[in-house]
Write an enzyme that holds these catalytic residues in place. Structure first.
Site, PDB file in Angstrom:
ATOM      1  N   ASP A  13       0.778  -1.063  -0.046  1.00 36.47           N
ATOM      2  CA  ASP A  13       0.193  -0.072   0.067  1.00 36.47           C
ATOM      3  C   ASP A  13       0.633   1.252  -0.129  1.00 36.47           C
ATOM      4  OD1 ASP A  13      -2.217  -1.672   0.082  1.00 36.47           O
ATOM      5  OD2 ASP A  13      -2.155  -1.561   2.284  1.00 36.47           O
ATOM      6  N   LYS A  16       1.790   2.114  -5.284  1.00 33.56           N
ATOM      7  CA  LYS A  16       2.405   1.726  -6.468  1.00 33.56           C
ATOM      8  C   LYS A  16       1.205   1.947  -7.525  1.00 33.56           C
ATOM      9  CE  LYS A  16       2.203  -2.466  -4.256  1.00 33.56           C
ATOM     10  NZ  LYS A  16       2.061  -1.928  -2.985  1.00 33.56           N
ATOM     11  N   GLY A  17      -0.096   1.636  -7.385  1.00 24.64           N
ATOM     12  CA  GLY A  17      -1.187   2.165  -8.418  1.00 24.64           C
ATOM     13  C   GLY A  17      -1.073   3.508  -8.915  1.00 24.64           C
ATOM     14  N   LYS A  18      -0.803   4.228  -8.118  1.00 19.07           N
ATOM     15  CA  LYS A  18      -0.844   5.691  -8.453  1.00 19.07           C
ATOM     16  C   LYS A  18       0.384   5.995  -9.324  1.00 19.07           C
ATOM     17  CE  LYS A  18       0.507  10.395  -7.290  1.00 19.07           C
ATOM     18  NZ  LYS A  18       0.305  11.618  -6.592  1.00 19.07           N
ATOM     19  N   GLY A  40      -4.477  -4.230  -3.682  1.00 18.57           N
ATOM     20  CA  GLY A  40      -5.780  -3.114  -4.099  1.00 18.57           C
ATOM     21  C   GLY A  40      -4.785  -2.109  -4.497  1.00 18.57           C
ATOM     22  N   HIS A  41      -4.777  -1.648  -5.739  1.00 20.76           N
ATOM     23  CA  HIS A  41      -3.950  -0.441  -6.230  1.00 20.76           C
ATOM     24  C   HIS A  41      -4.883   0.514  -6.633  1.00 20.76           C
ATOM     25  CE1 HIS A  41      -0.562  -3.193  -7.468  1.00 20.76           C
ATOM     26  NE2 HIS A  41      -0.833  -3.648  -6.022  1.00 20.76           N
ATOM     27  N   GLN A 224       1.792  -6.170  -3.256  1.00 25.28           N
ATOM     28  CA  GLN A 224       2.299  -6.163  -1.932  1.00 25.28           C
ATOM     29  C   GLN A 224       3.753  -5.248  -1.789  1.00 25.28           C
ATOM     30  OE1 GLN A 224       1.451  -9.398  -3.361  1.00 25.28           O
ATOM     31  NE2 GLN A 224      -0.461  -8.421  -3.015  1.00 25.28           N
ATOM     32  N   THR A 239       3.157 -12.470   2.305  1.00 27.30           N
ATOM     33  CA  THR A 239       2.373 -13.232   1.443  1.00 27.30           C
ATOM     34  C   THR A 239       2.846 -14.533   0.914  1.00 27.30           C
ATOM     35  OG1 THR A 239       0.773 -12.791  -0.344  1.00 27.30           O
ATOM     36  CG2 THR A 239       2.876 -11.755  -0.483  1.00 27.30           C
ATOM     37  N   VAL A 413       2.270  14.141  -3.325  1.00 31.36           N
ATOM     38  CA  VAL A 413       1.954  15.069  -2.357  1.00 31.36           C
ATOM     39  C   VAL A 413       0.267  14.905  -2.210  1.00 31.36           C
ATOM     40  CG1 VAL A 413       3.795  16.827  -2.295  1.00 31.36           C
ATOM     41  CG2 VAL A 413       2.138  16.881  -4.115  1.00 31.36           C
TER      42      VAL A 413
HETATM   43  P1  GDP Z   1      -0.652   0.353  -3.498  1.00 38.86           P
HETATM   44  O1  GDP Z   1      -1.443  -0.844  -3.122  1.00 38.86           O
HETATM   45  O2  GDP Z   1       0.721   0.565  -3.252  1.00 38.86           O
HETATM   46  O3  GDP Z   1      -1.218   0.806  -5.022  1.00 38.86           O
HETATM   47  O4  GDP Z   1      -1.164   1.391  -2.714  1.00 38.86           O
HETATM   48  P2  GDP Z   1      -2.879   1.573  -2.108  1.00 38.86           P
HETATM   49  O5  GDP Z   1      -3.866   2.239  -3.325  1.00 38.86           O
HETATM   50  O6  GDP Z   1      -3.509   0.450  -1.298  1.00 38.86           O
HETATM   51  O7  GDP Z   1      -2.746   2.675  -1.032  1.00 38.86           O
HETATM   52  C1  GDP Z   1      -2.429   3.867  -1.130  1.00 38.86           C
HETATM   53  C2  GDP Z   1      -3.510   5.014  -0.722  1.00 38.86           C
HETATM   54  O8  GDP Z   1      -2.878   6.248  -0.630  1.00 38.86           O
HETATM   55  C3  GDP Z   1      -4.506   5.163  -1.881  1.00 38.86           C
HETATM   56  O9  GDP Z   1      -5.614   5.376  -1.261  1.00 38.86           O
HETATM   57  C4  GDP Z   1      -4.048   6.428  -2.790  1.00 38.86           C
HETATM   58  O10 GDP Z   1      -5.071   6.821  -3.524  1.00 38.86           O
HETATM   59  C5  GDP Z   1      -3.110   7.112  -1.537  1.00 38.86           C
HETATM   60  N1  GDP Z   1      -2.241   7.975  -2.009  1.00 38.86           N
HETATM   61  C6  GDP Z   1      -1.213   7.735  -2.882  1.00 38.86           C
HETATM   62  N2  GDP Z   1      -0.272   8.569  -3.116  1.00 38.86           N
HETATM   63  C7  GDP Z   1      -0.569   9.689  -2.082  1.00 38.86           C
HETATM   64  C8  GDP Z   1      -0.020  10.670  -1.588  1.00 38.86           C
HETATM   65  O11 GDP Z   1       1.014  11.008  -2.064  1.00 38.86           O
HETATM   66  N3  GDP Z   1      -0.627  11.334  -0.778  1.00 38.86           N
HETATM   67  C9  GDP Z   1      -1.857  11.083  -0.034  1.00 38.86           C
HETATM   68  N4  GDP Z   1      -2.487  11.650   0.763  1.00 38.86           N
HETATM   69  N5  GDP Z   1      -2.417   9.856  -0.521  1.00 38.86           N
HETATM   70  C10 GDP Z   1      -1.848   9.064  -1.546  1.00 38.86           C
HETATM   71  P1  IMO Z   2      -0.909  -4.138  -2.250  1.00 35.51           P
HETATM   72  O1  IMO Z   2      -0.360  -4.751  -3.576  1.00 35.51           O
HETATM   73  C1  IMO Z   2      -1.205  -4.618   2.177  1.00 35.51           C
HETATM   74  C2  IMO Z   2      -1.086  -8.627   3.686  1.00 35.51           C
HETATM   75  C3  IMO Z   2      -2.207  -8.937   4.583  1.00 35.51           C
HETATM   76  C4  IMO Z   2      -1.626 -10.189   5.408  1.00 35.51           C
HETATM   77  C5  IMO Z   2      -0.441 -10.709   4.682  1.00 35.51           C
HETATM   78  C6  IMO Z   2      -0.994 -12.043   3.947  1.00 35.51           C
HETATM   79  O2  IMO Z   2      -2.070  -3.539  -2.324  1.00 35.51           O
HETATM   80  O3  IMO Z   2       0.150  -3.298  -1.569  1.00 35.51           O
HETATM   81  P2  IMO Z   2      -2.406 -12.776   1.934  1.00 35.51           P
HETATM   82  O4  IMO Z   2      -4.079 -12.194   1.450  1.00 35.51           O
HETATM   83  O5  IMO Z   2      -1.507 -12.558   0.819  1.00 35.51           O
HETATM   84  O6  IMO Z   2      -2.682 -14.350   2.262  1.00 35.51           O
HETATM   85  O7  IMO Z   2      -2.017 -12.069   2.941  1.00 35.51           O
HETATM   86  O8  IMO Z   2      -0.109  -9.775   3.588  1.00 35.51           O
HETATM   87  N1  IMO Z   2      -1.288  -8.059   2.381  1.00 35.51           N
HETATM   88  C7  IMO Z   2      -1.399  -7.004   2.027  1.00 35.51           C
HETATM   89  N2  IMO Z   2      -1.034  -5.701   2.542  1.00 35.51           N
HETATM   90  N3  IMO Z   2      -1.045  -4.467   0.687  1.00 35.51           N
HETATM   91  C8  IMO Z   2      -1.091  -5.560  -0.128  1.00 35.51           C
HETATM   92  O9  IMO Z   2      -1.123  -5.305  -1.502  1.00 35.51           O
HETATM   93  C9  IMO Z   2      -1.314  -6.708   0.465  1.00 35.51           C
HETATM   94  N4  IMO Z   2      -1.620  -7.919  -0.071  1.00 35.51           N
HETATM   95  C10 IMO Z   2      -1.539  -8.806   1.133  1.00 35.51           C
HETATM   96  O10 IMO Z   2      -2.990  -8.047   4.711  1.00 35.51           O
HETATM   97  O11 IMO Z   2      -0.935  -9.430   6.405  1.00 35.51           O
HETATM   98 MG    MG Z   3      -2.905  -1.551  -1.870  1.00 32.74          MG
END
Ligand code: GDP
Ligand code: IMO
Ligand code: MG
Length: 423
Positions: A13, A16-18, A40-41, A224, A239, A413
């Site tokens: 989290d 990466k998606g952004k 979840g990206h 991840q 994972t 930002v």
């Molecule tokens: P990923 O799994 O690495 O793609 O990240 P996620 O989408 O799960 O979580 C990142 C969260 O932070 C999302 O809700 C994005 O919209 C948000 N986000 C990304 N970059 C920034 C940033 O620079 N500032 C803020 N406030 N939010 C951000």
């Molecule tokens: P992205 O790509 C954050 C965590 C789970 C749990 C552990 C194992 O969005 O960054 P699993 O479902 O793989 O058996 O879970 O890994 N986990 C993540 N945490 N971002 C993720 O993906 C994750 N994918 C799995 O919360 O602790």
């Molecule tokens: Mg995520």
């Protein structure tokens, strides 16, 4: 032509998606290399937020091809939902979404097995997203899995039946009293398979090989984070795939000597969702502020993310394991208003200060040692040029660059595509 990788350096989290969405304009192909719908990206533009789980984050651009690589595990049911969501935006995904024949399928019984396994662990549960990731990779390495390419063969349903029967016996073994209606789950699964089969299945390693020969640019998208890697993460709270750079080679069939840049993404602080050790975790107002301002809720499960200060010991480890060439710092805006920031620069371990990640980072084994730096008050979210960044933030960045011996080339930002500053 070289391939670049983009991966998370913490516990997922990182954003990466952004960043994949921001960088896609420079690439011909975006290729996801591991993980599945546990990811979840999130990406945001034109006031709309999109969350992708299996589909690569370049899908909203007109030209780039988006490839789901062999290292990914696909749940057809979740995949269909993702496609339905894209359909709502009139996106013509069929012409630009390719799937590796060697990617493995998550079956309904894999999800139930995941739940049964977690329930049997009690307090020691991993905090899995319960998407069937562990059981599916177990069947892959156990050489029992069903792959996308099998859907083109006539006997795949018999293989499905025999594997599902075995899973049912395993579910009974756990005695976890999980209620499920397999008939219903299967009807949804087979419907979703029909949709999956309308997409193009390819021998992706050959496709990527030819693309490289033709000089196409490729960005490999990780899921991840490095501390969730099956080998190098905080095992067993990890994972089931290699989330680190090597995973891109096995998850796409790309040779290591073809990789040029490794982009490592990290948050300006640290978060973790699920169980497992987290040395710099905060249980006070500072942690609550990070969670609130950063809106720290899992994009897949909605669970609150645990928050804490930046852990440079862990980050340095991730930079090393991945061979990161360029860093990208996310969510700097969330730290605005903290008068002092803490950064963990060493761990107290067996009475000594150490700067590497030891085998066991459970709280009883280590205590973080912090360096304090000055925070900034300015709101960063409207800034779009490096010259606007406050001095204290520049000092924070320089401190991290020096410690990590790697340049920070992007400062994010805010969640929107436009809230991205290049340095
Ligand atoms: P990923 O799994 O690495 O793609 O990240 P996620 O989408 O799960 O979580 C990142 C969260 O932070 C999302 O809700 C994005 O919209 C948000 N986000 C990304 N970059 C920034 C940033 O620079 N500032 C803020 N406030 N939010 C951000
Ligand atoms: P992205 O790509 C954050 C965590 C789970 C749990 C552990 C194992 O969005 O960054 P699993 O479902 O793989 O058996 O879970 O890994 N986990 C993540 N945490 N971002 C993720 O993906 C994750 N994918 C799995 O919360 O602790
Ligand atoms: Mg995520």
């Amino acid at each position: 032509m070289a391939v670049n990788l983009l991966l998370g350096l913490q516990w997922g989290d990182e954003g990466k998606g952004k960043i994949v969405d921001v960088l896609t304009k420079d690439y011909n192909i975006i290729a996801r290399f591991q993980g599945g719908p546990n990811a979840g990206h999130t990406l945001e533009f034109d006031g709309i937020k999109h969350v992708l789980h299996t589909i690569p984050s370049g899908i909203f651009h007109d030209k780039a091809i988006n490839l789901v690589g062999n290292g990914v595990v696909i749940d057809p049911v979740i995949f269909k939902k993702e496609l339905d969501n894209l359909g709502k935006f009139n996106l013509d995904y069929k012409s630009k979404l390719l799937i590796s024949r060697k990617a493995h399928l998550i079956l309904p019984t894999h999800r139930i097995l995941d739940a049964a396994s977690e329930a049997s662990k009690g307090k020691a549960k991993i905090g899995s997203t319960l998407k069937g990731i562990g059981p599916t990779y177990m069947d892959k390495t156990g050489r029992n899995g069903i792959r996308v390419g099998d859907l083109e063969l006539s006997d795949w349903k018999e293989r499905y039946r025999s594997l599902a029967n075995k899973h049912e016996a395993m579910i009974d073994f756990y005695d976890a009293k999980i209620e499920y209606n397999l008939e219903e789950l299967e009807s949804e699964f087979f419907e979703a398979i029909k949709v999956l089969k309308t997409l193009t299945f390819i021998d992706s390693e050959e496709y990527l090989h030819q693309a490289q020969k033709e000089g196409k640019t490729i960005l490999a998208e990780g899921a991840q984070g490095s501390l969730l890697d099956i080998d190098f993460g905080t095992y067993p709270f990890v994972t089931s795939s290699n989330t680190t750079a090597a995973g891109a080679c096995t998850g796409l069939g790309i040779a290591p000597n073809k990789i040029k840049d490794v982009f490592g993404i990290f948050k300006a602080y640290t978060t973790r969702v699920g169980s497992g050790p987290f040395p710099t975790e905060l249980f006070d107002e500072d942690g609550e502020t990070m969670a609130r301002v950063g809106n720290e809720f899992g994009a897949t499960t909605g669970r609150p993310r645990r928050c804490g200060w930046l852990d440079l010991v862990a980050l340095k480890y991730a930079v090393q394991v991945n061979g990161v060439t360029k860093l990208m710092m996310m969510k700097g805006d969330v730290l605005s208003g903290f008068s002092t920031l803490k950064v963990c620069t060493a761990y107290k371990y067996q009475g000594k200060a150490i700067t590497h990640l030891p085998y066991n980072i459970e709280p009883e084994n280590i205590t973080p040692i912090y360096t304090e730096v000055k925070g900034w008050a300015e709101d960063l979210t409207g800034m779009n040029d490096a010259s606007q960044l406050p001095k204290e933030l520049n000092d924070y960045i320089s401190f991290l660059e020096e410690e990590l011996e790697t340049p920070i080339t992007i400062v994010s930002v805010g969640p929107d595509r436009k809230q991205t500053i290049y340095r």
